[in-house]
Design a protein around this motif. Sequence first.
Motif, PDB file in Angstrom:
ATOM      1  N   GLU A  54      -8.461 -28.872 -12.593  1.00 12.80           N
ATOM      2  CA  GLU A  54      -7.496 -29.381 -11.610  1.00 12.80           C
ATOM      3  C   GLU A  54      -7.966 -29.149 -10.171  1.00 12.80           C
ATOM      4  N   ASN A  55      -8.715 -28.062  -9.944  1.00 17.48           N
ATOM      5  CA  ASN A  55      -9.220 -27.809  -8.582  1.00 17.48           C
ATOM      6  C   ASN A  55     -10.208 -28.891  -8.159  1.00 17.48           C
ATOM      7  N   PHE A  56     -11.093 -29.308  -9.086  1.00 21.45           N
ATOM      8  CA  PHE A  56     -12.051 -30.370  -8.784  1.00 21.45           C
ATOM      9  C   PHE A  56     -11.318 -31.699  -8.563  1.00 21.45           C
ATOM     10  N   ASP A  57     -10.260 -31.921  -9.383  1.00 18.20           N
ATOM     11  CA  ASP A  57      -9.485 -33.160  -9.238  1.00 18.20           C
ATOM     12  C   ASP A  57      -8.797 -33.213  -7.872  1.00 18.20           C
ATOM     13  N   LYS A  58      -8.241 -32.054  -7.424  1.00 20.33           N
ATOM     14  CA  LYS A  58      -7.585 -32.012  -6.113  1.00 20.33           C
ATOM     15  C   LYS A  58      -8.568 -32.319  -4.990  1.00 20.33           C
ATOM     16  N   VAL A  59      -9.767 -31.763  -5.133  1.00 16.53           N
ATOM     17  CA  VAL A  59     -10.786 -31.976  -4.091  1.00 16.53           C
ATOM     18  C   VAL A  59     -11.132 -33.450  -3.961  1.00 16.53           C
ATOM     19  N   LEU A  60     -11.298 -34.111  -5.111  1.00 13.66           N
ATOM     20  CA  LEU A  60     -11.765 -35.500  -5.100  1.00 13.66           C
ATOM     21  C   LEU A  60     -10.657 -36.501  -4.758  1.00 13.66           C
ATOM     22  N   THR A  61      -9.383 -36.108  -4.964  1.00 13.69           N
ATOM     23  CA  THR A  61      -8.284 -37.053  -4.739  1.00 13.69           C
ATOM     24  C   THR A  61      -7.514 -36.792  -3.443  1.00 13.69           C
ATOM     25  N   THR A  62      -7.527 -35.545  -2.959  1.00 16.57           N
ATOM     26  CA  THR A  62      -6.720 -35.216  -1.770  1.00 16.57           C
ATOM     27  C   THR A  62      -7.470 -35.475  -0.478  1.00 16.57           C
ATOM     28  N   PHE A  63      -8.759 -35.183  -0.467  1.00 18.65           N
ATOM     29  CA  PHE A  63      -9.555 -35.299   0.761  1.00 18.65           C
ATOM     30  C   PHE A  63     -10.721 -36.267   0.543  1.00 18.65           C
ATOM     31  N   PHE A  65     -13.732 -36.271   0.084  1.00 15.23           N
ATOM     32  CA  PHE A  65     -14.880 -35.409  -0.234  1.00 15.23           C
ATOM     33  C   PHE A  65     -16.173 -36.205  -0.350  1.00 15.23           C
ATOM     34  N   MET A  66     -16.114 -37.373  -1.020  1.00 16.34           N
ATOM     35  CA  MET A  66     -17.336 -38.150  -1.231  1.00 16.34           C
ATOM     36  C   MET A  66     -17.903 -38.663   0.096  1.00 16.34           C
ATOM     37  N   GLN A  67     -17.013 -38.985   1.063  1.00 15.78           N
ATOM     38  CA  GLN A  67     -17.495 -39.411   2.387  1.00 15.78           C
ATOM     39  C   GLN A  67     -18.236 -38.257   3.072  1.00 15.78           C
ATOM     40  N   TRP A  68     -17.663 -37.045   2.992  1.00 12.02           N
ATOM     41  CA  TRP A  68     -18.339 -35.883   3.575  1.00 12.02           C
ATOM     42  C   TRP A  68     -19.662 -35.625   2.855  1.00 12.02           C
ATOM     43  N   PHE A  69     -19.662 -35.824   1.523  1.00 18.27           N
ATOM     44  CA  PHE A  69     -20.876 -35.601   0.737  1.00 18.27           C
ATOM     45  C   PHE A  69     -21.979 -36.571   1.174  1.00 18.27           C
ATOM     46  N   LYS A 220     -18.116 -36.438   9.484  1.00 18.41           N
ATOM     47  CA  LYS A 220     -17.975 -35.002   9.207  1.00 18.41           C
ATOM     48  C   LYS A 220     -18.801 -34.617   7.980  1.00 18.41           C
ATOM     49  N   THR A 221     -19.466 -33.459   8.023  1.00 18.21           N
ATOM     50  CA  THR A 221     -20.284 -33.020   6.892  1.00 18.21           C
ATOM     51  C   THR A 221     -19.488 -32.081   5.982  1.00 18.21           C
ATOM     52  N   LEU A 222     -20.072 -31.770   4.824  1.00 18.90           N
ATOM     53  CA  LEU A 222     -19.358 -30.985   3.814  1.00 18.90           C
ATOM     54  C   LEU A 222     -18.875 -29.612   4.295  1.00 18.90           C
ATOM     55  N   TYR A 243      -6.936 -21.175  -2.929  1.00 17.90           N
ATOM     56  CA  TYR A 243      -8.361 -20.838  -3.003  1.00 17.90           C
ATOM     57  C   TYR A 243      -9.110 -21.739  -3.979  1.00 17.90           C
ATOM     58  N   GLY A 244      -8.402 -22.300  -4.953  1.00 20.20           N
ATOM     59  CA  GLY A 244      -9.065 -23.091  -5.988  1.00 20.20           C
ATOM     60  C   GLY A 244      -9.824 -24.303  -5.460  1.00 20.20           C
ATOM     61  N   PRO A 245      -9.169 -25.204  -4.695  1.00 22.18           N
ATOM     62  CA  PRO A 245      -9.893 -26.384  -4.192  1.00 22.18           C
ATOM     63  C   PRO A 245     -11.106 -26.051  -3.316  1.00 22.18           C
ATOM     64  N   PRO A 246     -10.995 -25.095  -2.363  1.00 24.89           N
ATOM     65  CA  PRO A 246     -12.212 -24.769  -1.602  1.00 24.89           C
ATOM     66  C   PRO A 246     -13.337 -24.228  -2.475  1.00 24.89           C
ATOM     67  N   LEU A 247     -12.979 -23.439  -3.512  1.00 23.85           N
ATOM     68  CA  LEU A 247     -14.021 -22.906  -4.400  1.00 23.85           C
ATOM     69  C   LEU A 247     -14.660 -24.029  -5.209  1.00 23.85           C
ATOM     70  N   ALA A 248     -13.843 -24.972  -5.699  1.00 24.19           N
ATOM     71  CA  ALA A 248     -14.398 -26.112  -6.445  1.00 24.19           C
ATOM     72  C   ALA A 248     -15.287 -26.969  -5.539  1.00 24.19           C
ATOM     73  N   ALA A 249     -14.843 -27.171  -4.292  1.00 24.70           N
ATOM     74  CA  ALA A 249     -15.652 -27.944  -3.346  1.00 24.70           C
ATOM     75  C   ALA A 249     -16.966 -27.228  -3.048  1.00 24.70           C
ATOM     76  N   ALA A 250     -16.905 -25.898  -2.943  1.00 26.83           N
ATOM     77  CA  ALA A 250     -18.129 -25.134  -2.681  1.00 26.83           C
ATOM     78  C   ALA A 250     -19.107 -25.243  -3.845  1.00 26.83           C
ATOM     79  N   VAL A 251     -18.593 -25.263  -5.077  1.00 27.00           N
ATOM     80  CA  VAL A 251     -19.469 -25.430  -6.250  1.00 27.00           C
ATOM     81  C   VAL A 251     -20.188 -26.771  -6.181  1.00 27.00           C
ATOM     82  N   MET A 252     -19.431 -27.849  -5.901  1.00 24.82           N
ATOM     83  CA  MET A 252     -20.054 -29.181  -5.829  1.00 24.82           C
ATOM     84  C   MET A 252     -21.006 -29.295  -4.638  1.00 24.82           C
TER      85      MET A 252
END
Length: 279
Positions: A54-63, A65-69, A220-222, A243-252
């Motif tokens: 769910e943390n990875f899902d929040k990262v990809l759907t809320t912000f 993320f792919m544009q920053w990537f 904006k960068t990651l 803390y979950g979404p930032p940690l998932a984003a940091a993993v990716m």
Amino acid sequence: MIKPVSKALSHLVMALAAIAFAVPLLWLLSSSLKPESQIIEVPPNWIPRTFTLENFDKVLTTFPFMQWFVNSVVVAVISTAVVLLLSSMAAYALARFRFRGRDALLAVIVSMLLVPIQVTIVPLFILFSDWGELNTYTALVLPTAANVTGVFLLRQFFLSIPRELEEAARIDGASDLRIWWSIIMPLAKPALAAVAALTFVSSWNNFMWPLVATSSDAVKTLPVGIAQFMSATSGASGSAPAYGPPLAAAVMATLPALIAFIALQRFFVAGVTSSGVKG
């Protein structure tokens, strides 16, 4: 008897150091796969009782993320290519050409290693603001073009290449530019790989200057984007950040830099080692 004991102790120290470096990464990966309630548990559990994405899902759907990537990939790749081109040309000139003030110029370049990035932030901001280039890829790439570490490492490597190869090419009528491109650059692959790995990882992780120079998600960068997670999402207690979404984003965000380093590791070690044999 002393040698085996000393060797065992050195291996033990290196193993402990490796574990110390690995522990934060393992905790990062483990926590990214936990629900928010398990991340803040005391005492902490290393292995999630419930695995979730769910943390990875929040990262990809809320912000975005792919544009920053994509922004980080574009900036890191272009910065690496520009640094390799300019640093290798400057290093070749400092290693081979004889001109007045060469040693003084080299001393000035090496002394720039001691200048922290924080000192240059305000002048860079004023300069790019006057040019109207803030919040663009140009503002993120251009300050990295003058890479002192790259010039130093490549110059040291070029000094180890026998001059006879260049003299033979000159007899055949090759110009300095042709010698640099056709003779020197192929022989310098280990050093170039080392500089490429250092530049890519440095650009990928750069936070301070992109934070100052960018204000829109389009560039904006990651690292800057991930910092938004800490203030934009609330955690299990409501007021505390999640803390979950930032940690998932940091993993990716860690994966590309890790893959780049593993791919260039063999050349990286050879390049750094061979770059330090001549002064």
